[in-house]
Design a protein around this motif. Structure first.
Motif, PDB file in Angstrom:
ATOM      1  N   ASN A   1     -12.778 -20.994 -17.512  1.00 52.18           N
ATOM      2  CA  ASN A   1     -13.301 -19.632 -17.474  1.00 52.18           C
ATOM      3  C   ASN A   1     -14.123 -19.276 -18.713  1.00 52.18           C
ATOM      4  OD1 ASN A   1     -11.965 -19.314 -15.058  1.00 52.18           O
ATOM      5  ND2 ASN A   1     -10.127 -18.490 -16.023  1.00 52.18           N
ATOM      6  N   LYS A   2     -13.853 -19.947 -19.833  1.00 51.71           N
ATOM      7  CA  LYS A   2     -14.528 -19.604 -21.082  1.00 51.71           C
ATOM      8  C   LYS A   2     -15.716 -20.495 -21.402  1.00 51.71           C
ATOM      9  CE  LYS A   2     -11.307 -20.074 -24.021  1.00 51.71           C
ATOM     10  NZ  LYS A   2     -10.472 -20.089 -25.222  1.00 51.71           N
ATOM     11  N   VAL A   3     -15.596 -21.786 -21.128  1.00 56.11           N
ATOM     12  CA  VAL A   3     -16.536 -22.772 -21.656  1.00 56.11           C
ATOM     13  C   VAL A   3     -17.501 -23.257 -20.586  1.00 56.11           C
ATOM     14  CG1 VAL A   3     -16.693 -24.992 -22.853  1.00 56.11           C
ATOM     15  CG2 VAL A   3     -14.717 -23.529 -23.217  1.00 56.11           C
ATOM     16  N   ALA A   4     -18.774 -23.300 -20.939  1.00 56.33           N
ATOM     17  CA  ALA A   4     -19.801 -23.824 -20.026  1.00 56.33           C
ATOM     18  C   ALA A   4     -19.922 -25.323 -20.273  1.00 56.33           C
ATOM     19  CB  ALA A   4     -21.130 -23.122 -20.262  1.00 56.33           C
TER      20      ALA A   4
ATOM     21  N   THR B   1     -15.693 -32.021 -21.576  1.00 60.52           N
ATOM     22  CA  THR B   1     -16.660 -31.722 -22.628  1.00 60.52           C
ATOM     23  C   THR B   1     -18.086 -31.763 -22.097  1.00 60.52           C
ATOM     24  OG1 THR B   1     -16.850 -34.011 -23.333  1.00 60.52           O
ATOM     25  CG2 THR B   1     -15.151 -32.685 -24.404  1.00 60.52           C
ATOM     26  N   GLN B   2     -18.915 -30.946 -22.695  1.00 60.60           N
ATOM     27  CA  GLN B   2     -20.321 -30.861 -22.302  1.00 60.60           C
ATOM     28  C   GLN B   2     -21.053 -32.167 -22.591  1.00 60.60           C
ATOM     29  OE1 GLN B   2     -23.686 -28.298 -24.124  1.00 60.60           O
ATOM     30  NE2 GLN B   2     -22.344 -26.876 -23.040  1.00 60.60           N
ATOM     31  N   GLU B   3     -20.727 -32.802 -23.703  1.00 64.29           N
ATOM     32  CA  GLU B   3     -21.417 -34.046 -24.088  1.00 64.29           C
ATOM     33  C   GLU B   3     -21.159 -35.158 -23.082  1.00 64.29           C
ATOM     34  OE1 GLU B   3     -19.290 -32.404 -26.313  1.00 64.29           O
ATOM     35  OE2 GLU B   3     -20.967 -31.296 -27.192  1.00 64.29           O
ATOM     36  N   LYS B   4     -19.898 -35.303 -22.657  1.00 65.47           N
ATOM     37  CA  LYS B   4     -19.573 -36.341 -21.674  1.00 65.47           C
ATOM     38  C   LYS B   4     -20.237 -36.054 -20.336  1.00 65.47           C
ATOM     39  CE  LYS B   4     -15.175 -38.081 -23.404  1.00 65.47           C
ATOM     40  NZ  LYS B   4     -13.743 -38.234 -23.124  1.00 65.47           N
TER      41      LYS B   4
END
Length: 138
Positions: free
Chosen positions: A31-34, A79-82
């Motif tokens: 809910n918090k992290v894009a 994670t966004q990077e992965k």
């Protein structure tokens, strides 16, 4: 640069990526992290060879829109990077698949012996099936 094969690589400025919120379970983190990545790659505007562009546009893949844009949503990881690396890897796989040439099929004809074997099997099978009929009293 995104390396597709030994000969083909595309600059990363041709690939458009946006971070969006993931779907599904994950509680407060989702809910918090894009963390999901939405990747868009315009085939027509790319620096790919024309032959590969045509092959890509001819593919029946649900990730390719009618406008000729590849859309990939990566949300497998937290994670966004992965997810970014996963999206680029999936794009490279799709482009690599389109870059491979199909083998030209040389049509062959059945040999006379194989035709005779097939016909012999058919008659033998027909004889077996004819024995399954009703038994007469004559």
């Amino acid at each position: 640069m995104l390396k597709v094969s030994n000969k083909i690589s595309i600059p990363l400025d041709e690939v458009e990526m946006h971070a969006v919120r993931s779907q599904g379970a994950g509680g407060q983190n989702v809910n918090k992290v894009a963390s999901a990545i939405h990747l868009r790659f315009d085939i027509a505007a790319s620096s790919l060879p024309q032959e590969i562009k045509l092959r890509l546009l001819g593919m029946q893949d649900q990730r390719i829109t009618s406008d000729g844009v590849i859309v990939i949503k990566a949300q497998r990881f937290r994670t966004q990077e992965k997810n970014r690396a996963d999206a680029l890897e999936r794009l490279a796989d799709l482009l690599g698949h389109a870059a491979r040439r199909r083998k030209h099929r040389v049509p062959t004809r059945p040999t006379r012996a194989s035709k005779e074997r097939r016909l012999k099997k058919k008659t033998r099978r027909g004889q077996i099936k004819s024995l399954r009929g009703k038994v007469s009293d004559h």
